[in-house]
Motif scaffolding. Structure first.
Motif, PDB file in Angstrom:
ATOM      1  N   VAL A 159      12.605 -18.265 -24.970  1.00  0.00           N
ATOM      2  CA  VAL A 159      12.892 -18.066 -23.547  1.00  0.00           C
ATOM      3  C   VAL A 159      13.652 -19.266 -22.993  1.00  0.00           C
ATOM      4  N   LEU A 160      13.185 -20.470 -23.314  1.00  0.00           N
ATOM      5  CA  LEU A 160      13.829 -21.675 -22.793  1.00  0.00           C
ATOM      6  C   LEU A 160      15.255 -21.820 -23.315  1.00  0.00           C
ATOM      7  N   ASP A 161      15.497 -21.350 -24.548  1.00  0.00           N
ATOM      8  CA  ASP A 161      16.849 -21.403 -25.102  1.00  0.00           C
ATOM      9  C   ASP A 161      17.836 -20.620 -24.243  1.00  0.00           C
ATOM     10  N   ARG A 162      17.342 -19.565 -23.595  1.00  0.00           N
ATOM     11  CA  ARG A 162      18.217 -18.696 -22.801  1.00  0.00           C
ATOM     12  C   ARG A 162      17.951 -18.832 -21.304  1.00  0.00           C
ATOM     13  N   THR A 163      17.435 -19.981 -20.905  1.00  0.00           N
ATOM     14  CA  THR A 163      17.160 -20.251 -19.492  1.00  0.00           C
ATOM     15  C   THR A 163      18.134 -21.300 -18.975  1.00  0.00           C
ATOM     16  N   ARG A 164      18.634 -21.075 -17.784  1.00  0.00           N
ATOM     17  CA  ARG A 164      19.492 -22.048 -17.117  1.00  0.00           C
ATOM     18  C   ARG A 164      18.814 -22.509 -15.830  1.00  0.00           C
ATOM     19  N   LEU A 165      19.198 -23.686 -15.385  1.00  0.00           N
ATOM     20  CA  LEU A 165      18.665 -24.238 -14.140  1.00  0.00           C
ATOM     21  C   LEU A 165      19.722 -24.104 -13.056  1.00  0.00           C
ATOM     22  N   ALA A 166      19.360 -23.432 -11.967  1.00  0.00           N
ATOM     23  CA  ALA A 166      20.268 -23.289 -10.827  1.00  0.00           C
ATOM     24  C   ALA A 166      19.842 -24.240  -9.723  1.00  0.00           C
ATOM     25  N   ARG A 167      20.807 -24.956  -9.192  1.00  0.00           N
ATOM     26  CA  ARG A 167      20.583 -25.812  -8.021  1.00  0.00           C
ATOM     27  C   ARG A 167      21.361 -25.210  -6.866  1.00  0.00           C
ATOM     28  N   LEU A 168      20.655 -24.897  -5.791  1.00  0.00           N
ATOM     29  CA  LEU A 168      21.275 -24.214  -4.665  1.00  0.00           C
ATOM     30  C   LEU A 168      21.210 -25.071  -3.408  1.00  0.00           C
ATOM     31  N   ASP A 169      22.307 -25.086  -2.674  1.00  0.00           N
ATOM     32  CA  ASP A 169      22.310 -25.661  -1.336  1.00  0.00           C
ATOM     33  C   ASP A 169      21.604 -24.705  -0.381  1.00  0.00           C
ATOM     34  N   PRO A 170      21.134 -25.194   0.768  1.00  0.00           N
ATOM     35  CA  PRO A 170      20.597 -24.284   1.780  1.00  0.00           C
ATOM     36  C   PRO A 170      21.621 -23.208   2.143  1.00  0.00           C
ATOM     37  N   GLU A 171      21.153 -21.961   2.223  1.00  0.00           N
ATOM     38  CA  GLU A 171      21.930 -20.777   2.583  1.00  0.00           C
ATOM     39  C   GLU A 171      22.787 -20.249   1.438  1.00  0.00           C
ATOM     40  N   ALA A 172      22.760 -20.900   0.271  1.00  0.00           N
ATOM     41  CA  ALA A 172      23.482 -20.353  -0.883  1.00  0.00           C
ATOM     42  C   ALA A 172      22.745 -19.134  -1.412  1.00  0.00           C
ATOM     43  N   GLN A 173      23.491 -18.168  -1.921  1.00  0.00           N
ATOM     44  CA  GLN A 173      22.894 -16.952  -2.470  1.00  0.00           C
ATOM     45  C   GLN A 173      22.787 -17.062  -3.986  1.00  0.00           C
ATOM     46  N   LEU A 174      21.597 -16.760  -4.483  1.00  0.00           N
ATOM     47  CA  LEU A 174      21.370 -16.741  -5.929  1.00  0.00           C
ATOM     48  C   LEU A 174      21.912 -15.445  -6.526  1.00  0.00           C
ATOM     49  N   PHE A 175      21.644 -14.338  -5.849  1.00  0.00           N
ATOM     50  CA  PHE A 175      22.242 -13.049  -6.209  1.00  0.00           C
ATOM     51  C   PHE A 175      22.256 -12.174  -4.970  1.00  0.00           C
ATOM     52  N   GLU A 176      23.079 -11.124  -5.004  1.00  0.00           N
ATOM     53  CA  GLU A 176      23.231 -10.234  -3.867  1.00  0.00           C
ATOM     54  C   GLU A 176      22.649  -8.859  -4.168  1.00  0.00           C
ATOM     55  N   GLN A 177      22.274  -8.167  -3.111  1.00  0.00           N
ATOM     56  CA  GLN A 177      21.799  -6.787  -3.223  1.00  0.00           C
ATOM     57  C   GLN A 177      22.850  -5.944  -3.942  1.00  0.00           C
ATOM     58  N   ASP A 178      22.392  -5.151  -4.927  1.00  0.00           N
ATOM     59  CA  ASP A 178      23.223  -4.256  -5.734  1.00  0.00           C
ATOM     60  C   ASP A 178      24.060  -4.980  -6.787  1.00  0.00           C
ATOM     61  N   GLN A 179      23.885  -6.296  -6.921  1.00  0.00           N
ATOM     62  CA  GLN A 179      24.560  -7.018  -8.004  1.00  0.00           C
ATOM     63  C   GLN A 179      23.900  -6.666  -9.335  1.00  0.00           C
ATOM     64  N   PRO A 180      24.667  -6.513 -10.423  1.00  0.00           N
ATOM     65  CA  PRO A 180      24.058  -6.230 -11.732  1.00  0.00           C
ATOM     66  C   PRO A 180      23.008  -7.272 -12.098  1.00  0.00           C
ATOM     67  N   ALA A 181      21.856  -6.801 -12.583  1.00  0.00           N
ATOM     68  CA  ALA A 181      20.739  -7.690 -12.908  1.00  0.00           C
ATOM     69  C   ALA A 181      20.919  -8.273 -14.300  1.00  0.00           C
ATOM     70  N   THR A 182      20.909  -9.598 -14.387  1.00  0.00           N
ATOM     71  CA  THR A 182      21.055 -10.282 -15.670  1.00  0.00           C
ATOM     72  C   THR A 182      19.900 -11.228 -15.961  1.00  0.00           C
ATOM     73  N   ASP A 183      19.146 -11.626 -14.925  1.00  0.00           N
ATOM     74  CA  ASP A 183      18.094 -12.625 -15.090  1.00  0.00           C
ATOM     75  C   ASP A 183      16.876 -12.256 -14.259  1.00  0.00           C
ATOM     76  N   ILE A 184      15.725 -12.824 -14.643  1.00  0.00           N
ATOM     77  CA  ILE A 184      14.584 -12.934 -13.746  1.00  0.00           C
ATOM     78  C   ILE A 184      14.445 -14.419 -13.421  1.00  0.00           C
ATOM     79  N   TYR A 185      13.635 -14.753 -12.413  1.00  0.00           N
ATOM     80  CA  TYR A 185      13.700 -16.105 -11.875  1.00  0.00           C
ATOM     81  C   TYR A 185      12.315 -16.691 -11.636  1.00  0.00           C
ATOM     82  N   LEU A 186      12.251 -18.015 -11.762  1.00  0.00           N
ATOM     83  CA  LEU A 186      11.050 -18.775 -11.426  1.00  0.00           C
ATOM     84  C   LEU A 186      11.489 -19.930 -10.530  1.00  0.00           C
ATOM     85  N   LEU A 187      10.924 -19.990  -9.334  1.00  0.00           N
ATOM     86  CA  LEU A 187      11.304 -21.019  -8.370  1.00  0.00           C
ATOM     87  C   LEU A 187      10.514 -22.295  -8.633  1.00  0.00           C
TER      88      LEU A 187
END
Length: 250
Positions: free
Chosen positions: A46-74
């Motif tokens: 799992v960790l081999d295929r995990t990336r770390l996302a850093r988001l600014d305030p108000e940045a979108q991680l994904f949008e409604q109806d966007q193709p699903a490629t990941d699940i997430y842990l905050l």
């Protein structure tokens, strides 16, 4: 390092897990019910295929109806999950707190797209876990599969309770219930402090009232002596009184 993506005028960067981040992720994942049942070899995959996302305030991680490629842990920050109605109104579905997963429903629903938009309310660090890798491991591990189903079952019950709260109770009940959700059950002495880490207009949207109604509700509760409000600091003078109000109105 990958160039930041611009999302809604804000930046988001996704990078592979380096040694320090990987060790930090390993500890975090082991504490989460979706990953605690994995053996060491499965977790490393799992960790081999995990990336770390850093988001600014108000940045979108994904949008409604966007193709699903990941699940997430905050890992840190707060994430708002929302949908846009046909009339163009935003409905806040959930506010994700650190240590929690989200978007895992796509594993079983057959949906190829995200049903909500995920937006950072403040600076966030999010683990992006490859959907297909984790789904493959679930096919190998009955314990892991049951852990996910238990998580989804709890979330379903939470949503049913939320629907009852939003449709059967008034604004005061909803606001008090939200505040109590911020206080652990085993805490709550005199003058308990709640520091709101998200904007009040988002809280209003979460409990399906207008920001003006939220302000009036806070003012009314202050006049009754139940709490005090100073910017983003709420002081609840008598938690037991608020809990009694919820029990009587439930």
């Amino acid at each position: 390092m990958p160039a930041p993506q611009r999302t809604g005028g804000r930046s988001m960067t996704r990078i592979p897990l380096h040694a320090e981040d990987r060790e930090r992720a390993r500890v975090t994942f082991r504490e989460n019910p979706l990953f605690s049942a994995l053996d060491d070899e499965q977790l490393e995959r799992v960790l081999d295929r995990t990336r770390l996302a850093r988001l600014d305030p108000e940045a979108q991680l994904f949008e409604q109806d966007q193709p699903a490629t990941d699940i997430y842990l905050l890992e840190s920050g707060r994430i708002k999950l929302s949908r846009i109605s046909p009339e163009g109104q935003e409905k806040v579905i959930h506010l994700v707190a650190p240590g929690n997963t989200f978007a895992e429903a796509v594993l079983f629903s057959g949906m190829a797209r995200y049903p909500v938009t995920a937006t950072a309310l403040n600076a966030c660090r999010v683990y992006c876990i490859d959907l297909q890798t984790y789904a493959g491991i679930l096919r190998e591990s009955i314990d892991a599969c049951f852990a996910v189903m238990a998580r989804l079952s709890r979330r379903l019950h939470e949503h049913v309770a939320e629907i009852d709260r939003l449709t059967l109770h008034n604004a005061t009940f909803r606001v008090i219930a939200y505040l109590l959700d911020q206080i652990p059950e085993d805490q709550g002495g005199p003058d308990t402090e709640i520091r709101l880490d998200i904007p009040k207009h988002v809280i209003a949207a979460r409990v399906s009232i207008t920001p003006e109604t939220l302000s009036r509700t806070f003012s009314r509760l202050q006049k009754q002596g139940w709490l005090s409000v100073q910017d983003n600091l709420i002081v609840v003078h008598d938690v037991d009184r608020l809990r009694q109000y919820i029990r009587e109105g439930a």
